[in-house]
Design an enzyme around this catalytic site. Structure first.
Site, PDB file in Angstrom:
ATOM      1  N   LYS A 183      16.068 -11.907   6.819  1.00  0.00           N
ATOM      2  CA  LYS A 183      14.894 -12.576   6.258  1.00  0.00           C
ATOM      3  C   LYS A 183      15.331 -13.712   5.338  1.00  0.00           C
ATOM      4  O   LYS A 183      16.526 -13.984   5.172  1.00  0.00           O
ATOM      5  CB  LYS A 183      14.020 -11.558   5.528  1.00  0.00           C
ATOM      6  CG  LYS A 183      13.594 -10.379   6.425  1.00  0.00           C
ATOM      7  CD  LYS A 183      12.487  -9.563   5.835  1.00  0.00           C
ATOM      8  CE  LYS A 183      11.162 -10.261   5.993  1.00  0.00           C
ATOM      9  NZ  LYS A 183      10.027  -9.411   5.543  1.00  0.00           N
ATOM     10  N   ARG A 218     -10.131  19.460   0.027  1.00  0.00           N
ATOM     11  CA  ARG A 218      -9.867  18.090  -0.389  1.00  0.00           C
ATOM     12  C   ARG A 218      -8.499  17.600   0.072  1.00  0.00           C
ATOM     13  O   ARG A 218      -8.355  16.465   0.543  1.00  0.00           O
ATOM     14  CB  ARG A 218      -9.999  17.960  -1.909  1.00  0.00           C
ATOM     15  CG  ARG A 218      -9.638  16.599  -2.488  1.00  0.00           C
ATOM     16  CD  ARG A 218     -10.149  15.413  -1.697  1.00  0.00           C
ATOM     17  NE  ARG A 218     -11.573  15.482  -1.409  1.00  0.00           N
ATOM     18  CZ  ARG A 218     -12.196  14.776  -0.479  1.00  0.00           C
ATOM     19  NH1 ARG A 218     -11.495  13.968   0.315  1.00  0.00           N
ATOM     20  NH2 ARG A 218     -13.481  14.883  -0.285  1.00  0.00           N
ATOM     21  N   LYS A 233       5.202  -1.925   5.446  1.00  0.00           N
ATOM     22  CA  LYS A 233       4.294  -1.882   4.300  1.00  0.00           C
ATOM     23  C   LYS A 233       3.450  -0.610   4.372  1.00  0.00           C
ATOM     24  O   LYS A 233       2.241  -0.633   4.601  1.00  0.00           O
ATOM     25  CB  LYS A 233       3.421  -3.134   4.267  1.00  0.00           C
ATOM     26  CG  LYS A 233       4.238  -4.408   4.054  1.00  0.00           C
ATOM     27  CD  LYS A 233       3.373  -5.644   4.129  1.00  0.00           C
ATOM     28  CE  LYS A 233       4.215  -6.912   3.981  1.00  0.00           C
ATOM     29  NZ  LYS A 233       3.396  -8.145   4.100  1.00  0.00           N
ATOM     30  N   ASP A 260       7.314 -16.951  10.635  1.00  0.00           N
ATOM     31  CA  ASP A 260       6.703 -16.511   9.375  1.00  0.00           C
ATOM     32  C   ASP A 260       5.710 -17.534   8.841  1.00  0.00           C
ATOM     33  O   ASP A 260       6.066 -18.680   8.533  1.00  0.00           O
ATOM     34  CB  ASP A 260       7.799 -16.257   8.341  1.00  0.00           C
ATOM     35  CG  ASP A 260       7.247 -15.642   7.066  1.00  0.00           C
ATOM     36  OD1 ASP A 260       6.459 -14.679   7.163  1.00  0.00           O
ATOM     37  OD2 ASP A 260       7.582 -16.132   5.976  1.00  0.00           O
ATOM     38  N   GLU A 301      14.090 -14.125  10.648  1.00  0.00           N
ATOM     39  CA  GLU A 301      12.847 -14.722  10.164  1.00  0.00           C
ATOM     40  C   GLU A 301      13.023 -16.228  10.071  1.00  0.00           C
ATOM     41  O   GLU A 301      13.992 -16.707   9.468  1.00  0.00           O
ATOM     42  CB  GLU A 301      12.492 -14.150   8.795  1.00  0.00           C
ATOM     43  CG  GLU A 301      11.229 -14.736   8.187  1.00  0.00           C
ATOM     44  CD  GLU A 301      10.994 -14.242   6.776  1.00  0.00           C
ATOM     45  OE1 GLU A 301      10.227 -13.282   6.607  1.00  0.00           O
ATOM     46  OE2 GLU A 301      11.604 -14.805   5.840  1.00  0.00           O
TER      47      GLU A 301
END
Length: 291
Positions: free
Chosen positions: A172, A105, A140, A227, A206
């Protein structure tokens, strides 16, 4: 062709140790220990059960089996990056039946996840195969699994964006908001400070609006992220930029949009979907006693 990063085996071994520990607890594989004779030998195969799957993580699976029992024989029948079909054998494992069952597993959890990432990467990259636009991944990723998941992205045919917070300046919206405390010209001020602090790193800004695209391009940054812009707005951004910075489309990137985005003139398209929402591939382990 995407550059495939080296697997950081030191990190992987930590992950394997954690995975094995949480599975075995203090008592070990109680079912196998109770049911399977100690000296039973077996042969097993890893079997692809997907109609189309890009293989990734075969060496990781081998490492899991060898963690449980170093004497197990693991024979790859495919290699990472191979496009596999349903019914194809990926590898053979032979040796202690107890060890094979105990490792099953955990080994499958690793390889199924990585094949899922590689397959999604392949699907996205295939949509832009006739374009100069390149698919990028994002940060991410599953905590602790970034090296492996970015490896799988590259194996699937897409390209790695920055690895972490350390290898590119990424200004950002929240960074711009903080820089704006000191007045107008937040992008220019942020870029100047980043250049001074880390002169060896590329800078990406960004941009949510066309005015920000213009300001970032005038600052001489290497990359501008567009963006959550519509295709029409991105076409205007390409014209404003006029080839000064590399342009990256990001936000709301879906498979149906890719081909059209590839014709707009941006250099990159980044998609968190390559890692944050993939389905693990269906791979099984079939085992038979040899003596």
């Amino acid at each position: 062709m995407s550059v495939i990063p080296e697997i950081d085996w030191q990190r992987v071994d930590v992950l394997i140790d954690l995975a094995v520990s949480e599975d075995l607890g203090d008592l070990g594989d109680t079912t196998t220990l109770a049911v399977v004779p100690e000296h039973a030998a077996a042969k097993a195969v890893l079997l692809c059960k997907e109609n189309e799957m890009v293989l990734a993580g075969l060496q990781v699976a081998e490492r899991v089996f060898k963690k449980i029992d170093p004497s197990l024989q693991f024979t790859p029948l495919k290699k990472d990056g191979d496009l596999c079909k349903k019914g194809e054998l990926l590898a053979e494992i032979s040796g202690s039946a107890r060890a094979i069952l105990t490792a099953e597993r955990t080994a499958l959890n690793f390889i199924q996840r990585l094949c899922g990432v590689a397959t999604m990467s392949h699907i996205y990259a295939r949509e832009l195969a006739d374009s100069s636009c390149v698919v990028l991944d994002t940060r991410k990723t599953t905590p602790g699994y970034r090296n492996l998941e970015k490896y799988a992205v590259a194996v699937g045919g897409s390209t790695n964006h920055r690895i972490g917070l350390y290898d590119r300046i990424m200004i950002k919206d929240n960074h711009r908001e903080m820089a704006a405390i000191e007045g107008d010209g937040a992008i220019r001020r942020a870029v100047e400070r980043a250049r001074k602090a880390y002169p060896g790193l590329e800078i990406e800004v960004e941009a949510d609006r066309l005015e920000e695209v213009s300001e970032a391009a005038e600052c001489g940054v290497e990359h501008i992220m567009l963006d959550n812009m519509s295709n029409e707005t991105m076409m205007k951004a390409v014209a404003i930029n006029a080839g000064r910075a590399k342009l990256e489309a990001s936000g709301g990137i879906t498979l149906p949009r890719l081909k059209e985005i590839g014709r707009i003139g941006v250099d990159f398209v980044s998609a968190g979907a390559l890692t944050h929402s993939v389905r693990s591939c269906d791979i099984s382990l079939d085992i038979e006693v040899t003596k």
